[in-house]
Design a protein around this motif. Sequence first.
Motif, mmCIF file in Angstrom:
data_model
loop_
_atom_site.group_PDB
_atom_site.id
_atom_site.type_symbol
_atom_site.label_atom_id
_atom_site.label_comp_id
_atom_site.label_asym_id
_atom_site.label_seq_id
_atom_site.Cartn_x
_atom_site.Cartn_y
_atom_site.Cartn_z
ATOM 1 N N TRP A 50 0.768 -1.249 0.000
ATOM 2 C CA TRP A 50 0.000 0.000 0.000
ATOM 3 C C TRP A 50 0.793 1.289 0.000
ATOM 4 O O TRP A 50 0.233 2.375 0.125
ATOM 5 C CB TRP A 50 -1.007 -0.004 1.138
ATOM 6 N N CYS A 51 2.096 1.256 -0.197
ATOM 7 C CA CYS A 51 2.882 2.492 -0.165
ATOM 8 C C CYS A 51 2.430 3.490 -1.233
ATOM 9 O O CYS A 51 2.268 4.677 -0.953
ATOM 10 C CB CYS A 51 4.377 2.212 -0.296
ATOM 11 N N ALA A 52 2.213 3.030 -2.463
ATOM 12 C CA ALA A 52 1.801 3.926 -3.549
ATOM 13 C C ALA A 52 0.376 4.423 -3.343
ATOM 14 O O ALA A 52 0.089 5.606 -3.561
ATOM 15 C CB ALA A 52 1.928 3.220 -4.897
ATOM 16 N N CYS A 53 -0.500 3.547 -2.921
ATOM 17 C CA CYS A 53 -1.888 3.935 -2.661
ATOM 18 C C CYS A 53 -1.931 5.010 -1.578
ATOM 19 O O CYS A 53 -2.639 6.014 -1.707
ATOM 20 C CB CYS A 53 -2.695 2.708 -2.247
ATOM 21 N N TYR A 54 -1.159 4.807 -0.515
ATOM 22 C CA TYR A 54 -1.123 5.788 0.568
ATOM 23 C C TYR A 54 -0.594 7.134 0.077
ATOM 24 O O TYR A 54 -1.204 8.179 0.318
ATOM 25 C CB TYR A 54 -0.274 5.280 1.733
ATOM 26 N N LEU A 55 0.536 7.142 -0.638
ATOM 27 C CA LEU A 55 1.089 8.391 -1.138
ATOM 28 C C LEU A 55 0.096 9.074 -2.076
ATOM 29 O O LEU A 55 -0.077 10.293 -2.029
ATOM 30 C CB LEU A 55 2.425 8.161 -1.847
ATOM 31 N N ASP A 56 -0.590 8.294 -2.903
ATOM 32 C CA ASP A 56 -1.580 8.862 -3.812
ATOM 33 C C ASP A 56 -2.709 9.555 -3.044
ATOM 34 O O ASP A 56 -3.139 10.648 -3.419
ATOM 35 C CB ASP A 56 -2.153 7.753 -4.699
ATOM 36 N N THR A 57 -3.172 8.941 -1.949
ATOM 37 C CA THR A 57 -4.243 9.570 -1.167
ATOM 38 C C THR A 57 -3.743 10.833 -0.472
ATOM 39 O O THR A 57 -4.479 11.812 -0.374
ATOM 40 C CB THR A 57 -4.844 8.604 -0.126
ATOM 41 N N VAL A 58 -2.492 10.825 -0.016
ATOM 42 C CA VAL A 58 -1.922 12.022 0.611
ATOM 43 C C VAL A 58 -1.822 13.155 -0.409
ATOM 44 O O VAL A 58 -2.176 14.298 -0.118
ATOM 45 C CB VAL A 58 -0.549 11.733 1.259
ATOM 46 N N LEU A 59 -1.347 12.847 -1.607
ATOM 47 C CA LEU A 59 -1.254 13.866 -2.651
ATOM 48 C C LEU A 59 -2.626 14.484 -2.924
ATOM 49 O O LEU A 59 -2.760 15.709 -2.994
ATOM 50 C CB LEU A 59 -0.680 13.269 -3.943
ATOM 51 N N THR A 67 -1.488 9.938 -8.867
ATOM 52 C CA THR A 67 -1.176 9.124 -10.047
ATOM 53 C C THR A 67 -2.381 8.321 -10.499
ATOM 54 O O THR A 67 -2.489 7.977 -11.661
ATOM 55 C CB THR A 67 -0.029 8.121 -9.780
ATOM 56 N N GLY A 68 -3.237 7.952 -9.542
ATOM 57 C CA GLY A 68 -4.356 7.076 -9.867
ATOM 58 C C GLY A 68 -3.934 5.616 -9.935
ATOM 59 O O GLY A 68 -4.660 4.773 -10.431
ATOM 60 N N SER A 69 -2.755 5.307 -9.414
ATOM 61 C CA SER A 69 -2.233 3.950 -9.466
ATOM 62 C C SER A 69 -1.842 3.478 -8.068
ATOM 63 O O SER A 69 -1.507 4.273 -7.206
ATOM 64 C CB SER A 69 -0.991 3.908 -10.371
ATOM 65 N N ASN A 70 -1.872 2.170 -7.891
ATOM 66 C CA ASN A 70 -1.439 1.563 -6.635
ATOM 67 C C ASN A 70 -0.054 0.935 -6.760
ATOM 68 O O ASN A 70 0.349 0.160 -5.909
ATOM 69 C CB ASN A 70 -2.437 0.490 -6.178
ATOM 70 N N LYS A 71 0.670 1.256 -7.826
ATOM 71 C CA LYS A 71 1.987 0.667 -8.044
ATOM 72 C C LYS A 71 3.081 1.704 -7.842
ATOM 73 O O LYS A 71 3.070 2.766 -8.459
ATOM 74 C CB LYS A 71 2.081 0.096 -9.454
ATOM 75 N N ALA A 72 4.048 1.377 -6.988
ATOM 76 C CA ALA A 72 5.155 2.293 -6.699
ATOM 77 C C ALA A 72 5.877 2.710 -7.972
ATOM 78 O O ALA A 72 6.179 3.894 -8.173
ATOM 79 C CB ALA A 72 6.134 1.641 -5.726
ATOM 80 N N ARG A 73 6.135 1.770 -8.845
ATOM 81 C CA ARG A 73 6.885 2.022 -10.075
ATOM 82 C C ARG A 73 6.199 3.074 -10.958
ATOM 83 O O ARG A 73 6.874 3.793 -11.693
ATOM 84 C CB ARG A 73 7.052 0.718 -10.839
ATOM 85 N N ASP A 74 4.884 3.193 -10.878
ATOM 86 C CA ASP A 74 4.158 4.164 -11.707
ATOM 87 C C ASP A 74 4.495 5.608 -11.342
ATOM 88 O O ASP A 74 4.272 6.515 -12.139
ATOM 89 C CB ASP A 74 2.651 3.926 -11.639
ATOM 90 N N PHE A 75 5.047 5.830 -10.158
ATOM 91 C CA PHE A 75 5.460 7.180 -9.778
ATOM 92 C C PHE A 75 6.698 7.634 -10.567
ATOM 93 O O PHE A 75 7.024 8.812 -10.567
ATOM 94 C CB PHE A 75 5.732 7.268 -8.272
ATOM 95 N N ALA A 76 7.377 6.728 -11.259
ATOM 96 C CA ALA A 76 8.567 7.086 -12.032
ATOM 97 C C ALA A 76 8.252 8.076 -13.152
ATOM 98 O O ALA A 76 9.125 8.807 -13.595
ATOM 99 C CB ALA A 76 9.231 5.835 -12.601
ATOM 100 N N ASN A 77 6.997 8.113 -13.586
ATOM 101 C CA ASN A 77 6.584 9.033 -14.650
ATOM 102 C C ASN A 77 5.689 10.149 -14.134
ATOM 103 O O ASN A 77 5.123 10.900 -14.919
ATOM 104 C CB ASN A 77 5.860 8.260 -15.754
ATOM 105 N N TYR A 78 5.545 10.254 -12.839
ATOM 106 C CA TYR A 78 4.656 11.232 -12.217
ATOM 107 C C TYR A 78 5.322 12.604 -12.102
ATOM 108 O O TYR A 78 6.529 12.710 -11.898
ATOM 109 C CB TYR A 78 4.262 10.741 -10.810
ATOM 110 N N GLY A 79 4.515 13.644 -12.197
ATOM 111 C CA GLY A 79 4.964 14.998 -11.876
ATOM 112 C C GLY A 79 6.137 15.488 -12.690
ATOM 113 O O GLY A 79 6.214 15.273 -13.892
ATOM 114 N N GLU A 80 7.053 16.144 -11.993
ATOM 115 C CA GLU A 80 8.231 16.733 -12.625
ATOM 116 C C GLU A 80 9.493 16.105 -12.051
ATOM 117 O O GLU A 80 9.478 15.560 -10.953
ATOM 118 C CB GLU A 80 8.246 18.245 -12.360
ATOM 119 N N GLN A 81 10.588 16.227 -12.786
ATOM 120 C CA GLN A 81 11.884 15.737 -12.325
ATOM 121 C C GLN A 81 12.284 16.477 -11.040
ATOM 122 O O GLN A 81 12.078 17.683 -10.934
ATOM 123 C CB GLN A 81 12.950 15.966 -13.400
ATOM 124 N N ALA A 82 12.826 15.762 -10.082
ATOM 125 C CA ALA A 82 13.309 16.369 -8.833
ATOM 126 C C ALA A 82 14.791 16.062 -8.670
ATOM 127 O O ALA A 82 15.304 15.085 -9.225
ATOM 128 C CB ALA A 82 12.532 15.820 -7.641
#
Length: 139
Positions: A50-59, A67-82
Amino acid sequence: MIRIVLPLLLAVCAAAAIATPANARDPQTVINVMLSELGSARPSGCPGRWCACYLDTVLARAGLLPTGSNKARDFANYGEQADPGAIGAIMVMSNHVGVVVGDCGNGQVQIVSGNYSNTVALGCYSPNRAIAWRAPVTH
């Protein structure tokens, strides 16, 4: 050993109580929410990993684009480069995701994330584990 300055942590948690979506573009809002929920269990509706789901709800609660996803790896294409290891950056690993809150004093970054020992917690990770470093964005 994790080096956390207790007064700083308490100040950040206190700030979480007054954080508003008006500063939502600021990653500190996300950090404040997550730190205020340290020790919390898996949110209802989130899968076993649930790490990705939790972060998604916090966002979403912070007024940021999820992101609308429950997969951590899907955050690799999220937002902007940091910047790697920057406070507030989303550290994306192949099977875990969290937000950088500091360093652990041994070359590792400290992140706050869901599903760390089955709670919202702080953990230390080698920056080499990151597959991406991302910054949250507004809708």
